[in-house]
Write an enzyme that holds these catalytic residues in place. Structure first.
Site, mmCIF file in Angstrom:
data_model
loop_
_atom_site.group_PDB
_atom_site.id
_atom_site.type_symbol
_atom_site.label_atom_id
_atom_site.label_comp_id
_atom_site.label_asym_id
_atom_site.label_seq_id
_atom_site.Cartn_x
_atom_site.Cartn_y
_atom_site.Cartn_z
ATOM 1 N N THR A 122 58.264 53.292 18.055
ATOM 2 C CA THR A 122 58.965 54.563 18.245
ATOM 3 C C THR A 122 59.202 54.746 19.738
ATOM 4 O O THR A 122 58.241 54.870 20.505
ATOM 5 C CB THR A 122 58.119 55.714 17.686
ATOM 6 O OG1 THR A 122 57.873 55.440 16.307
ATOM 7 C CG2 THR A 122 58.823 57.051 17.843
ATOM 8 N N PHE A 152 59.394 54.023 9.372
ATOM 9 C CA PHE A 152 59.027 55.326 8.801
ATOM 10 C C PHE A 152 57.808 55.247 7.896
ATOM 11 O O PHE A 152 57.482 56.202 7.203
ATOM 12 C CB PHE A 152 60.210 55.916 8.022
ATOM 13 C CG PHE A 152 61.428 56.149 8.871
ATOM 14 C CD1 PHE A 152 61.530 57.298 9.649
ATOM 15 C CD2 PHE A 152 62.450 55.220 8.929
ATOM 16 C CE1 PHE A 152 62.651 57.514 10.454
ATOM 17 C CE2 PHE A 152 63.566 55.416 9.728
ATOM 18 C CZ PHE A 152 63.667 56.569 10.494
ATOM 19 N N LEU A 153 57.123 54.094 7.858
ATOM 20 C CA LEU A 153 55.986 53.969 6.928
ATOM 21 C C LEU A 153 54.878 54.958 7.293
ATOM 22 O O LEU A 153 54.754 55.371 8.448
ATOM 23 C CB LEU A 153 55.444 52.540 6.911
ATOM 24 C CG LEU A 153 54.848 51.920 8.183
ATOM 25 C CD1 LEU A 153 53.448 52.429 8.484
ATOM 26 C CD2 LEU A 153 54.828 50.419 8.050
ATOM 27 N N GLU A 155 50.715 55.546 7.218
ATOM 28 C CA GLU A 155 49.429 54.885 7.014
ATOM 29 C C GLU A 155 48.839 55.369 5.707
ATOM 30 O O GLU A 155 49.006 56.523 5.321
ATOM 31 C CB GLU A 155 48.476 55.217 8.175
ATOM 32 C CG GLU A 155 48.907 54.552 9.455
ATOM 33 C CD GLU A 155 48.076 54.981 10.654
ATOM 34 O OE1 GLU A 155 46.969 55.506 10.476
ATOM 35 O OE2 GLU A 155 48.555 54.778 11.783
ATOM 36 N N ASN A 211 60.240 62.939 12.690
ATOM 37 C CA ASN A 211 58.836 63.319 12.882
ATOM 38 C C ASN A 211 58.700 64.762 13.345
ATOM 39 O O ASN A 211 57.795 65.478 12.906
ATOM 40 C CB ASN A 211 58.162 62.369 13.884
ATOM 41 C CG ASN A 211 57.666 61.104 13.200
ATOM 42 O OD1 ASN A 211 57.851 60.937 11.989
ATOM 43 N ND2 ASN A 211 57.040 60.214 13.943
ATOM 44 N N LEU A 253 54.298 70.484 2.515
ATOM 45 C CA LEU A 253 54.035 71.932 2.454
ATOM 46 C C LEU A 253 52.592 72.164 2.021
ATOM 47 O O LEU A 253 52.303 73.068 1.249
ATOM 48 C CB LEU A 253 55.012 72.614 1.484
ATOM 49 C CG LEU A 253 56.454 72.728 1.958
ATOM 50 C CD1 LEU A 253 57.331 73.370 0.895
ATOM 51 C CD2 LEU A 253 56.552 73.517 3.269
ATOM 52 N N CYS A 263 51.101 59.418 15.205
ATOM 53 C CA CYS A 263 52.543 59.599 15.450
ATOM 54 C C CYS A 263 52.968 61.026 15.776
ATOM 55 O O CYS A 263 53.523 61.280 16.844
ATOM 56 C CB CYS A 263 53.330 59.092 14.246
ATOM 57 S SG CYS A 263 53.199 57.311 14.056
ATOM 58 N N ARG A 331 43.152 58.642 15.486
ATOM 59 C CA ARG A 331 43.943 59.117 16.614
ATOM 60 C C ARG A 331 44.388 60.570 16.393
ATOM 61 O O ARG A 331 45.003 60.889 15.399
ATOM 62 C CB ARG A 331 45.152 58.195 16.841
ATOM 63 C CG ARG A 331 44.732 56.864 17.457
ATOM 64 C CD ARG A 331 45.893 55.919 17.660
ATOM 65 N NE ARG A 331 46.225 55.177 16.456
ATOM 66 C CZ ARG A 331 47.134 54.185 16.413
ATOM 67 N NH1 ARG A 331 47.774 53.848 17.508
ATOM 68 N NH2 ARG A 331 47.389 53.546 15.293
HETATM 69 N N1 LIG Z 1 51.015 53.830 12.759
HETATM 70 C C1 LIG Z 1 52.009 54.364 12.100
HETATM 71 O O1 LIG Z 1 51.839 54.963 11.042
HETATM 72 C C2 LIG Z 1 53.421 54.249 12.628
HETATM 73 C C3 LIG Z 1 54.500 54.572 11.792
HETATM 74 C C4 LIG Z 1 55.789 54.439 12.286
HETATM 75 C C5 LIG Z 1 55.991 54.050 13.598
HETATM 76 N N2 LIG Z 1 54.919 53.766 14.404
HETATM 77 C C6 LIG Z 1 55.179 53.331 15.776
HETATM 78 O O2 LIG Z 1 55.019 51.913 15.815
HETATM 79 C C7 LIG Z 1 54.468 51.519 17.084
HETATM 80 C C8 LIG Z 1 53.194 50.727 16.859
HETATM 81 O O3 LIG Z 1 52.242 51.592 16.281
HETATM 82 P P1 LIG Z 1 50.875 51.036 15.654
HETATM 83 O O4 LIG Z 1 50.207 52.200 15.020
HETATM 84 O O5 LIG Z 1 51.163 49.816 14.900
HETATM 85 O O6 LIG Z 1 50.094 50.644 17.007
HETATM 86 P P2 LIG Z 1 48.738 49.814 17.141
HETATM 87 O O7 LIG Z 1 48.096 50.328 18.378
HETATM 88 O O8 LIG Z 1 47.992 49.816 15.859
HETATM 89 O O9 LIG Z 1 49.231 48.307 17.385
HETATM 90 C C9 LIG Z 1 49.903 47.878 18.535
HETATM 91 C C10 LIG Z 1 49.482 46.425 18.800
HETATM 92 O O10 LIG Z 1 50.322 45.871 19.809
HETATM 93 C C11 LIG Z 1 49.546 44.960 20.570
HETATM 94 N N3 LIG Z 1 50.260 44.696 21.829
HETATM 95 C C12 LIG Z 1 50.519 45.532 22.843
HETATM 96 N N4 LIG Z 1 51.241 44.897 23.794
HETATM 97 C C13 LIG Z 1 51.459 43.632 23.357
HETATM 98 C C14 LIG Z 1 52.144 42.515 23.884
HETATM 99 N N5 LIG Z 1 52.787 42.554 25.064
HETATM 100 N N6 LIG Z 1 52.150 41.372 23.182
HETATM 101 C C15 LIG Z 1 51.525 41.286 21.985
HETATM 102 N N7 LIG Z 1 50.860 42.338 21.433
HETATM 103 C C16 LIG Z 1 50.830 43.496 22.105
HETATM 104 C C17 LIG Z 1 48.227 45.657 20.709
HETATM 105 O O11 LIG Z 1 47.182 44.750 21.037
HETATM 106 C C18 LIG Z 1 48.057 46.275 19.306
HETATM 107 O O12 LIG Z 1 47.346 45.410 18.447
HETATM 108 C C19 LIG Z 1 54.308 52.792 17.866
HETATM 109 O O13 LIG Z 1 55.434 53.006 18.666
HETATM 110 C C20 LIG Z 1 54.225 53.869 16.806
HETATM 111 O O14 LIG Z 1 54.645 55.120 17.270
HETATM 112 C C21 LIG Z 1 53.654 53.847 13.938
#
Ligand SMILES: NC(=O)c1ccc[n+]([C@@H]2O[C@H](COP(=O)([O-])OP(=O)(O)OC[C@H]3O[C@@H](n4cnc5c(N)ncnc54)[C@H](O)[C@@H]3O)[C@@H](O)[C@H]2O)c1
Length: 435
Positions: A122, A152-153, A155, A211, A253, A263, A331
């Site tokens: 994001t 958009f998944l 967790e 979001n 709701l 997020c 988080r």
């Molecule tokens: N978690 C959710 O539900 C969700 C849903 C939609 C979108 N997002 C977005 O997706 C993105 C990732 O979120 P997440 O929850 O998966 O994060 P996360 O912290 O679980 O995972 C990120 C991973 O990236 C790795 N990383 C960082 N820099 C790196 C690099 N240069 N090379 C290789 N690996 C690297 C980290 O070690 C970590 O394991 C964010 O922008 C978040 O906003 C998350």
């Protein structure tokens, strides 16, 4: 398609495993060596239902690999996804893009033939332009296109969401990139998932708008719950009464202790900051942010009030620490400011969570962690439900009551019916319902 996924966290790992399941060849890359070593042993570093099975299937088919280094995975790839974290930047609330920029630089060094670089992280509007600039600067000969494809998944339901999305948003005006993305997602739109092509900047903003809208919807019903409590109305029936209107919809709701997670809090903050940079004030989103922050800590006062105001020396048992069920993600969980508030008021806190206690221990010290809900409730002056884990819906409440100092339940997720709890002899308080 050959796909490299940079970042193997919640989004990268789930997306990578699902793409492999579609039949693509996927290399999931992460700079965290321990994470990659664990994944190579098929040990899943996060709690996500059914993920282990999917990863195991991908690995045994030979279509899902894990690597610490980008080199091989990226140079052979048709598409490279960036799925690294974009947390709030310390101090100012902007999205911290340092991981995205670093990933772009690393990718640039390994590009060979035409490659599509896709931000799944994001990221604020304009990040695609910056990624393009970084790659071009680092590798002037590279043949590439940068696309926005926000994720958009949710967790806890991540695999289902990925495999059955409401929509797939692809931001690009590059025809070759459009074709690659079409091929990658073909198995999904055969399944009727609409794929929406738009400009890159629009795709980037769609994610934040979604979001922010959902966070606002939650905050709206939370405020209605506060009013319902004051006027003797029932927020669950209000939610049903408005949610049956198709223009409103029934989801998001569910009144509670405030939204948290990896997020909504950071994305609403980042959106407000981006808007201010462009001279636009998003007053509704700003109000949502403030109302939600205040609410989390106010939950400690709500608990104290149920116990007559003074909770110094009293023992409060907390069921549920994660920001929602079916995840171990702590988080920005509402439990954190709430428990800190209880400790500040002099209470002793015991807590249990089915999956989040290891993560919680990093955030919350000075509380007693319990192995199960019964040990948690034992000798407590009040039991507080913070996260609506399924297993808390069918507790042996007679046993809980017998082990507590006083039979008091504060249910911040409205998982029980007040009449049932009164019949069992509890003092029972919930959110936005008659007490
Ligand atoms: N978690 C959710 O539900 C969700 C849903 C939609 C979108 N997002 C977005 O997706 C993105 C990732 O979120 P997440 O929850 O998966 O994060 P996360 O912290 O679980 O995972 C990120 C991973 O990236 C790795 N990383 C960082 N820099 C790196 C690099 N240069 N090379 C290789 N690996 C690297 C980290 O070690 C970590 O394991 C964010 O922008 C978040 O906003 C998350």
């Amino acid at each position: 398609m050959r796909i490299a996924m940079i970042g193997s966290g919640y989004v990268g790992l789930v997306s990578g495993a699902c793409f492999a399941d579609f039949g693509h060849d996927v290399t999931c890359i992460d700079k965290d060596a321990d994470k990659i070593a664990a994944l190579k042993r098929c040990e899943i570093p996060i709690f996500e239902p059914d993920l282990e099975q999917l990863v195991r299937g991908g690995m045994s088919s030979g279509r899902l690999k894990f690597e610490k280094d980008l080199a091989g995975g990226v140079s052979d790839a048709d598409a490279v996804f960036i799925a690294v974290g974009t947390p709030s930047r310390r101090g100012d609330g902007h999205a911290d893009l340092s991981y995205v920029h670093a990933a772009a630089r690393e990718i640039a060094a390994h590009l060979r033939d035409f490659t599509v670089i896709i931000t799944k992280s994001t990221v604020p509007v304009g990040t695609g332009d910056e990624v393009e600039r970084i790659v071009r600067e680092a590798n002037g000969n590279a043949d590439f296109a940068v696309v926005s494809n926000p994720e958009f998944l949710r967790e806890g339901a991540a695999i289902r969401d990925f495999q059955h999305p409401d929509r797939i948003v692809v931001g690009t005006e590059d025809e070759r990139a459009r074709k690659v993305l079409g091929d990658i997602y073909r198995p999904l739109y055969l399944n009727q998932a609409p794929i929406m092509y738009t400009k890159r900047r629009t795709a980037e903003l769609i994610k934040y708008a979604a979001n922010a809208f959902l966070a606002t919807k939650i905050t709206f019903i939370n405020e209605m719950a506060d009013l319902a409590e004051q006027v003797g109305a029932n927020v669950q029936e209000i939610a049903r009464g408005i949610g049956l209107d198709n223009r409103i919809g029934s989801k998001f709701l569910h009144a509670g202790a405030g939204y948290g997670g990896s997020c909504f809090p950071k994305d609403t903050r980042a959106l407000v900051k981006t808007a201010l940079d462009y001279g636009v004030q998003l007053r509704i989103v700003e109000a949502t942010l403030t109302a939600n922050d205040n609410r989390k800590r106010a939950m400690a006062r709500k608990v104290a009030n149920v116990l007559g105001g003074d909770i110094r020396g009293k023992t409060i048992a907390i069921l549920g620490l994660t920001f929602k069920p079916d995840t171990d993600d702590m988080r920005e969980a509402p439990s954190i400011p709430m428990i800190t508030g209880l400790l500040d008021l002099g209470a002793k806190v015991k807590a249990h969570d089915p999956a989040g206690m290891e993560q919680a221990k990093k955030e919350l010290t000075g509380i007693e962690y319990c192995d199960d809900p019964y040990a948690c409730a034992c000798n407590a002056d009040a039991l507080v439900i913070v996260t609506e884990w399924r297993q808390f819906r069918a507790l042996d409440l007679e046993r809980i009551k017998a082990s507590m100092i006083a039979p008091v339940i504060v249910d911040l997720r409205n998982i029980y019916r007040p009449e049932d709890m009164w019949a069992l002899g509890f003092k029972y308080e919930s959110i936005g319902r008659p007490n």
